[in-house]
Design an enzyme around this catalytic site. Structure first.
Site, short mmCIF file in Angstrom:
data_model
loop_
_atom_site.label_atom_id
_atom_site.label_comp_id
_atom_site.label_asym_id
_atom_site.label_seq_id
_atom_site.Cartn_x
_atom_site.Cartn_y
_atom_site.Cartn_z
N GLY A 12 0.81 -1.22 0.00
CA GLY A 12 0.00 0.00 0.00
C GLY A 12 0.84 1.27 0.00
O GLY A 12 2.07 1.23 0.04
N THR A 88 -4.43 1.68 10.74
CA THR A 88 -5.58 1.47 9.84
C THR A 88 -6.82 2.18 10.38
O THR A 88 -7.10 2.13 11.59
CB THR A 88 -5.85 -0.05 9.69
OG1 THR A 88 -4.71 -0.63 9.06
CG2 THR A 88 -7.08 -0.32 8.85
N THR A 89 -7.57 2.82 9.48
CA THR A 89 -8.79 3.54 9.89
C THR A 89 -10.02 2.94 9.21
O THR A 89 -9.92 1.95 8.49
CB THR A 89 -8.68 5.04 9.54
OG1 THR A 89 -8.55 5.16 8.12
CG2 THR A 89 -7.47 5.68 10.22
N SER A 111 -3.42 4.21 16.39
CA SER A 111 -3.69 5.64 16.27
C SER A 111 -4.17 5.94 14.86
O SER A 111 -3.55 5.50 13.90
CB SER A 111 -2.45 6.47 16.58
OG SER A 111 -2.73 7.82 16.27
N MET A 114 -0.59 8.98 12.85
CA MET A 114 0.72 8.67 13.45
C MET A 114 1.66 9.86 13.44
O MET A 114 2.80 9.73 13.86
CB MET A 114 1.39 7.53 12.67
CG MET A 114 0.69 6.21 12.79
SD MET A 114 0.93 5.50 14.43
CE MET A 114 -0.06 4.03 14.24
N HIS A 142 -8.68 14.99 1.92
CA HIS A 142 -7.80 13.85 1.59
C HIS A 142 -7.90 13.53 0.10
O HIS A 142 -8.88 13.90 -0.56
CB HIS A 142 -8.19 12.61 2.40
CG HIS A 142 -7.64 12.62 3.79
ND1 HIS A 142 -8.32 13.18 4.85
CD2 HIS A 142 -6.48 12.14 4.31
CE1 HIS A 142 -7.60 13.05 5.96
NE2 HIS A 142 -6.48 12.42 5.66
N LYS A 146 -9.14 7.84 -0.88
CA LYS A 146 -9.34 7.48 0.54
C LYS A 146 -10.70 6.80 0.71
O LYS A 146 -11.72 7.29 0.24
CB LYS A 146 -9.24 8.73 1.42
CG LYS A 146 -9.37 8.38 2.91
CD LYS A 146 -8.78 9.45 3.80
CE LYS A 146 -8.94 9.10 5.28
NZ LYS A 146 -8.17 7.92 5.67
N THR A 153 -8.75 10.57 11.75
CA THR A 153 -8.19 11.71 12.51
C THR A 153 -9.28 12.73 12.82
O THR A 153 -9.34 13.26 13.93
CB THR A 153 -7.07 12.38 11.68
OG1 THR A 153 -6.11 11.40 11.35
CG2 THR A 153 -6.40 13.50 12.46
N1 NAP Z 1 -2.85 6.38 11.07
C1 NAP Z 1 -2.30 7.13 10.11
O1 NAP Z 1 -1.47 8.02 10.36
C2 NAP Z 1 -2.70 6.88 8.68
C3 NAP Z 1 -2.10 7.60 7.63
C4 NAP Z 1 -2.43 7.27 6.33
C5 NAP Z 1 -3.33 6.24 6.08
N2 NAP Z 1 -3.90 5.58 7.13
C6 NAP Z 1 -4.79 4.43 6.95
O2 NAP Z 1 -3.98 3.30 6.70
C7 NAP Z 1 -4.68 2.37 5.86
C8 NAP Z 1 -3.84 2.07 4.62
O3 NAP Z 1 -3.69 3.26 3.88
P1 NAP Z 1 -2.98 3.27 2.42
O4 NAP Z 1 -3.25 4.60 1.88
O5 NAP Z 1 -1.60 2.76 2.51
O6 NAP Z 1 -3.92 2.18 1.68
P2 NAP Z 1 -3.68 1.38 0.31
O7 NAP Z 1 -2.69 2.09 -0.54
O8 NAP Z 1 -5.05 1.11 -0.24
O9 NAP Z 1 -3.01 0.00 0.78
C9 NAP Z 1 -3.72 -0.97 1.51
C10 NAP Z 1 -2.81 -2.14 1.83
O10 NAP Z 1 -3.54 -3.06 2.64
C11 NAP Z 1 -3.58 -4.36 2.00
N3 NAP Z 1 -4.90 -4.97 2.26
C12 NAP Z 1 -6.11 -4.47 1.91
N4 NAP Z 1 -7.08 -5.33 2.28
C13 NAP Z 1 -6.47 -6.39 2.89
C14 NAP Z 1 -6.92 -7.60 3.48
N5 NAP Z 1 -8.23 -7.91 3.51
N6 NAP Z 1 -6.00 -8.45 4.01
C15 NAP Z 1 -4.68 -8.15 3.97
N7 NAP Z 1 -4.18 -7.02 3.41
C16 NAP Z 1 -5.06 -6.15 2.87
C17 NAP Z 1 -3.37 -4.06 0.52
O11 NAP Z 1 -2.87 -5.23 -0.11
P3 NAP Z 1 -3.09 -5.47 -1.72
O12 NAP Z 1 -2.16 -4.51 -2.41
O13 NAP Z 1 -2.71 -6.89 -1.91
O14 NAP Z 1 -4.54 -5.18 -1.99
C18 NAP Z 1 -2.34 -2.93 0.61
O15 NAP Z 1 -1.05 -3.48 0.86
C19 NAP Z 1 -6.04 3.04 5.58
O16 NAP Z 1 -6.96 2.58 6.53
C20 NAP Z 1 -5.74 4.52 5.77
O17 NAP Z 1 -6.89 5.28 6.10
C21 NAP Z 1 -3.59 5.88 8.41
#
Ligand code: NAP
Length: 233
Positions: A12, A88-89, A111, A114, A142, A146, A153
């Protein structure tokens, strides 16, 4: 002793930032990568690794995936007794219950943001407590891909602001578009003036860096549930 990193959501947007960061971190020995196609919930580490895992300190997991992905990360970490940091959110009640149960067996940090900057913004928001006759509104922006809305947040800031002001506030306003990494604004508005607090993430590395630092901190904590408030006092 170097740490092995287990990365959930490794393909991701945040996961790729974490890999970049981990590859240049001298304290990380191996990076194990998991995604929706590379699942780990049934994986038990080899005997040799498992002994290391039981010390908690030499294996740590970071999850930036999806609600389902987080469930899988938890299953793996509980099975192998590995501390887990998740950003994860879009989580529902069952995800939070699962985290609570898991935190009786492992150290678990969650969180919805982060970045140390947002942690600082939350502290600054406490200064709004004395305002009288103000209207408050949270706005978040965003990127168009998203999945959850409002952002995790924004929900956290909304809870903070309602606790600080003692008011029932209107829901956050969410804007989606382009490639915006994350903007959160808090407006306090009176007849005479407008106070605005704002945090802008300028890249995704800010989330990855925060998660990585939280992960090293978590390896030194006991079993239990932790948040940014425990780490950044
Ligand atoms: N807390 C924070 O500071 C913060 C900051 C940014 C984002 N986030 C959150 O973090 C999460 C990821 O964000 P992102 O932008 O990186 O998302 P993304 O680009 O869509 O990536 C998602 C990742 O999760 C994997 N995944 C999805 N469904 C899955 C499942 N059922 N089982 C196992 N792996 C799975 C995907 O694998 P595949 O490629 O194989 O589909 C991919 O590696 C979101 O919830 C986002 O809102 C949080």
């Amino acid at each position: 002793m170097k740490t092995d990193l287990h990365l959930f959501g490794a393909t991701g947007k945040v996961g790729l930032e974490l890999i970049r960061l981990a590859e240049s971190n001298k304290d990380i020995k191996n990076i194990y990568k998991y995604s929706s196609k590379q699942n780990a919930e049934s994986l038990v580490l080899s005997k040799k690794n498992q002994n290391v895992a039981h010390t908690l300190a030499h294996n740590v997991a970071i999850d930036f995936s999806s609600p389902k992905g987080l469930d899988r990360a938890i299953d793996f970490c509980v099975k192998n007794k590995i501390a887990l940091v998740s950003g994860t959110t879009g989580l529902d009640k069952s995800n939070f219950e699962k985290m609570k149960m898991a935190s009786k067996k492992i150290a678990l940090f969650w969180s919805p943001n982060m970045s140390v900057g947002v942690a600082t913004l939350r502290k600054a928001m406490k200064s709004l407590a004395h305002l009288q006759n103000y209207d408050f509104q949270i706005e978040e922006i965003h990127h168009r891909r998203k999945k959850d809305s409002p952002s995790g947040t924004a929900k956290l800031l909304q809870t903070d602001l309602e606790n600080i002001t003692g008011l029932d506030l209107p829901a956050p306003v969410s804007i989606r578009g382009g490639g915006v990494f994350g903007v959160h604004k808090i407006f306090a508005m009176s007849e005479d003036d407008v106070i605005t607090f704002e945090h802008q993430a300028l890249n995704r590395a800010v989330f990855a860096r925060g998660a990585m630092e939280a992960a090293f901190w978590l390896t030194r904590q006991k079993v239990g549930m932790y948040s940014m408030d425990d780490w950044i006092k």
